[in-house]
Design a protein around this motif. Structure first.
Motif, PDB file in Angstrom:
ATOM      1  N   GLN A  26       0.832  -1.188   0.000  1.00  0.00           N
ATOM      2  CA  GLN A  26       0.000   0.000   0.000  1.00  0.00           C
ATOM      3  C   GLN A  26       0.877   1.252   0.000  1.00  0.00           C
ATOM      4  N   PRO A  27       0.551   2.203  -0.889  1.00  0.00           N
ATOM      5  CA  PRO A  27       1.315   3.446  -0.860  1.00  0.00           C
ATOM      6  C   PRO A  27       1.060   4.195   0.436  1.00  0.00           C
ATOM      7  N   SER A  28       2.073   4.845   0.936  1.00  0.00           N
ATOM      8  CA  SER A  28       1.945   5.577   2.185  1.00  0.00           C
ATOM      9  C   SER A  28       1.514   7.024   1.945  1.00  0.00           C
ATOM     10  N   ASP A  72      -1.981  28.210  -6.056  1.00  0.00           N
ATOM     11  CA  ASP A  72      -1.994  29.643  -5.820  1.00  0.00           C
ATOM     12  C   ASP A  72      -3.435  30.102  -5.691  1.00  0.00           C
ATOM     13  N   CYS A  73      -3.953  30.864  -6.650  1.00  0.00           N
ATOM     14  CA  CYS A  73      -5.323  31.376  -6.547  1.00  0.00           C
ATOM     15  C   CYS A  73      -6.352  30.416  -7.150  1.00  0.00           C
ATOM     16  N   ASN A  74      -5.927  29.252  -7.565  1.00  0.00           N
ATOM     17  CA  ASN A  74      -6.823  28.260  -8.152  1.00  0.00           C
ATOM     18  C   ASN A  74      -6.912  27.005  -7.295  1.00  0.00           C
ATOM     19  N   ARG A  75      -7.941  26.242  -7.518  1.00  0.00           N
ATOM     20  CA  ARG A  75      -8.149  24.959  -6.853  1.00  0.00           C
ATOM     21  C   ARG A  75      -8.349  23.908  -7.929  1.00  0.00           C
ATOM     22  N   GLY A  76      -7.963  22.676  -7.624  1.00  0.00           N
ATOM     23  CA  GLY A  76      -8.142  21.602  -8.587  1.00  0.00           C
ATOM     24  C   GLY A  76      -8.217  20.254  -7.919  1.00  0.00           C
ATOM     25  N   ASN A  77      -8.562  19.261  -8.727  1.00  0.00           N
ATOM     26  CA  ASN A  77      -8.548  17.887  -8.243  1.00  0.00           C
ATOM     27  C   ASN A  77      -8.317  16.951  -9.415  1.00  0.00           C
ATOM     28  N   ALA A  78      -7.837  15.769  -9.085  1.00  0.00           N
ATOM     29  CA  ALA A  78      -7.552  14.750 -10.097  1.00  0.00           C
ATOM     30  C   ALA A  78      -7.504  13.396  -9.403  1.00  0.00           C
ATOM     31  N   GLN A  79      -7.707  12.356 -10.165  1.00  0.00           N
ATOM     32  CA  GLN A  79      -7.497  11.026  -9.627  1.00  0.00           C
ATOM     33  C   GLN A  79      -6.005  10.801  -9.489  1.00  0.00           C
ATOM     34  N   TRP A  80      -5.619   9.965  -8.525  1.00  0.00           N
ATOM     35  CA  TRP A  80      -4.215   9.605  -8.380  1.00  0.00           C
ATOM     36  C   TRP A  80      -4.114   8.102  -8.191  1.00  0.00           C
ATOM     37  N   GLN A  81      -2.991   7.563  -8.670  1.00  0.00           N
ATOM     38  CA  GLN A  81      -2.688   6.148  -8.497  1.00  0.00           C
ATOM     39  C   GLN A  81      -1.219   6.015  -8.164  1.00  0.00           C
ATOM     40  N   ALA A  82      -0.933   5.139  -7.224  1.00  0.00           N
ATOM     41  CA  ALA A  82       0.460   4.862  -6.863  1.00  0.00           C
ATOM     42  C   ALA A  82       0.651   3.356  -6.814  1.00  0.00           C
ATOM     43  N   ALA A  83       1.800   2.928  -7.276  1.00  0.00           N
ATOM     44  CA  ALA A  83       2.178   1.525  -7.204  1.00  0.00           C
ATOM     45  C   ALA A  83       3.561   1.473  -6.568  1.00  0.00           C
ATOM     46  N   PRO A  84       3.619   1.133  -5.283  1.00  0.00           N
ATOM     47  CA  PRO A  84       4.901   1.109  -4.586  1.00  0.00           C
ATOM     48  C   PRO A  84       5.859   0.102  -5.200  1.00  0.00           C
ATOM     49  N   ALA A  85       7.143   0.378  -5.081  1.00  0.00           N
ATOM     50  CA  ALA A  85       8.165  -0.566  -5.516  1.00  0.00           C
ATOM     51  C   ALA A  85       8.067  -1.813  -4.649  1.00  0.00           C
ATOM     52  N   ALA A  86       8.474  -2.931  -5.172  1.00  0.00           N
ATOM     53  CA  ALA A  86       8.394  -4.200  -4.440  1.00  0.00           C
ATOM     54  C   ALA A  86       9.055  -4.071  -3.069  1.00  0.00           C
ATOM     55  N   GLY A  87       8.256  -4.266  -2.023  1.00  0.00           N
ATOM     56  CA  GLY A  87       8.779  -4.257  -0.666  1.00  0.00           C
ATOM     57  C   GLY A  87       9.150  -2.903  -0.120  1.00  0.00           C
ATOM     58  N   ASN A  88       8.784  -1.796  -0.825  1.00  0.00           N
ATOM     59  CA  ASN A  88       9.152  -0.468  -0.354  1.00  0.00           C
ATOM     60  C   ASN A  88       8.045   0.526  -0.686  1.00  0.00           C
ATOM     61  N   ALA A  89       7.180   0.825   0.278  1.00  0.00           N
ATOM     62  CA  ALA A  89       6.070   1.757   0.054  1.00  0.00           C
ATOM     63  C   ALA A  89       6.531   3.207   0.001  1.00  0.00           C
ATOM     64  N   LEU A  94       3.819   6.859  -9.627  1.00  0.00           N
ATOM     65  CA  LEU A  94       2.739   7.759  -9.237  1.00  0.00           C
ATOM     66  C   LEU A  94       2.261   8.486 -10.477  1.00  0.00           C
ATOM     67  N   THR A  95       0.955   8.512 -10.675  1.00  0.00           N
ATOM     68  CA  THR A  95       0.378   9.267 -11.785  1.00  0.00           C
ATOM     69  C   THR A  95      -0.878   9.975 -11.314  1.00  0.00           C
ATOM     70  N   ARG A 123       5.447  10.774 -12.853  1.00  0.00           N
ATOM     71  CA  ARG A 123       5.489   9.331 -13.108  1.00  0.00           C
ATOM     72  C   ARG A 123       5.989   8.518 -11.922  1.00  0.00           C
ATOM     73  N   GLY A 124       6.584   9.163 -10.924  1.00  0.00           N
ATOM     74  CA  GLY A 124       7.107   8.404  -9.801  1.00  0.00           C
ATOM     75  C   GLY A 124       7.183   9.253  -8.549  1.00  0.00           C
ATOM     76  N   TYR A 125       7.378   8.576  -7.418  1.00  0.00           N
ATOM     77  CA  TYR A 125       7.524   9.269  -6.151  1.00  0.00           C
ATOM     78  C   TYR A 125       8.579   8.588  -5.298  1.00  0.00           C
ATOM     79  N   ARG A 126       9.122   9.379  -4.376  1.00  0.00           N
ATOM     80  CA  ARG A 126      10.072   8.868  -3.375  1.00  0.00           C
ATOM     81  C   ARG A 126       9.893   9.709  -2.119  1.00  0.00           C
ATOM     82  N   LEU A 127       9.720   9.049  -0.997  1.00  0.00           N
ATOM     83  CA  LEU A 127       9.667   9.722   0.299  1.00  0.00           C
ATOM     84  C   LEU A 127      11.053   9.608   0.913  1.00  0.00           C
ATOM     85  N   GLU A 128      11.665  10.777   1.141  1.00  0.00           N
ATOM     86  CA  GLU A 128      13.037  10.773   1.658  1.00  0.00           C
ATOM     87  C   GLU A 128      13.252  12.001   2.537  1.00  0.00           C
TER      88      GLU A 128
END
Length: 149
Positions: A26-28, A72-89, A94-95, A123-128
């Protein structure tokens, strides 16, 4: 009776296995909120952009698969999907889907248009180090976010 017992044991075993696999797959990001602190381009000519007020650029990842943005002065929303790397959430793919956003004219120097364009290239994410790094398509740069205080 033995069939019912076998079925209950199988269900229990499946529940234990799914419980063990849950955190690693599960993505964190779900339920987290971030503010933009830096747009780092891979092209030295474009360099790095930093918002004067990071609180004007935020993203909140909903557990329902929707992301809410302040641009900034605008608001938005979008669907998001994340697929964690094997064994590392803490890293993986990320898209964001199509961004639906208001289109108010923000003051000069705003990063709203640049950020709106770049979100579709994530296209991707990293928590560091307590920060969220979103990598852009084709090594196009990195969006760096800090937790919302």
């Amino acid at each position: 009776m033995n069939t019912a017992r076998h079925h209950l044991i199988s269900l229990g075993f499946a529940a234990v296995l799914s419980g063990c696999a849950g955190p690693a797959t599960q993505p964190s990001l779900a339920g987290s909120s971030w503010q933009l602190i830096e747009i780092r381009a891979k092209d030295d000519a474009r360099g790095t952009s930093r918002p004067a007020d990071p609180s004007l650029y935020t993203v909140t990842f909903g557990a329902d698969g929707r992301a809410a943005f302040r641009l900034d002065c605008n608001r938005g929303n979008a669907q998001w999907q994340a697929a964690p790397a094997a064994g590392n959430a803490d890293m993986g793919q990320l898209t964001f889907g199509l961004l639906a956003a208001t289109r108010a004219l923000c003051p000069p120097g705003s990063l709203d248009e640049q950020l709106s364009r770049q979100l579709s290239l994530v296209r991707g994410y990293r928590l560091e180090g307590g920060r969220l790094h979103m990598s852009l398509l084709a090594d196009g740069g990195v969006l760096i976010w800090a937790p919302v205080p």
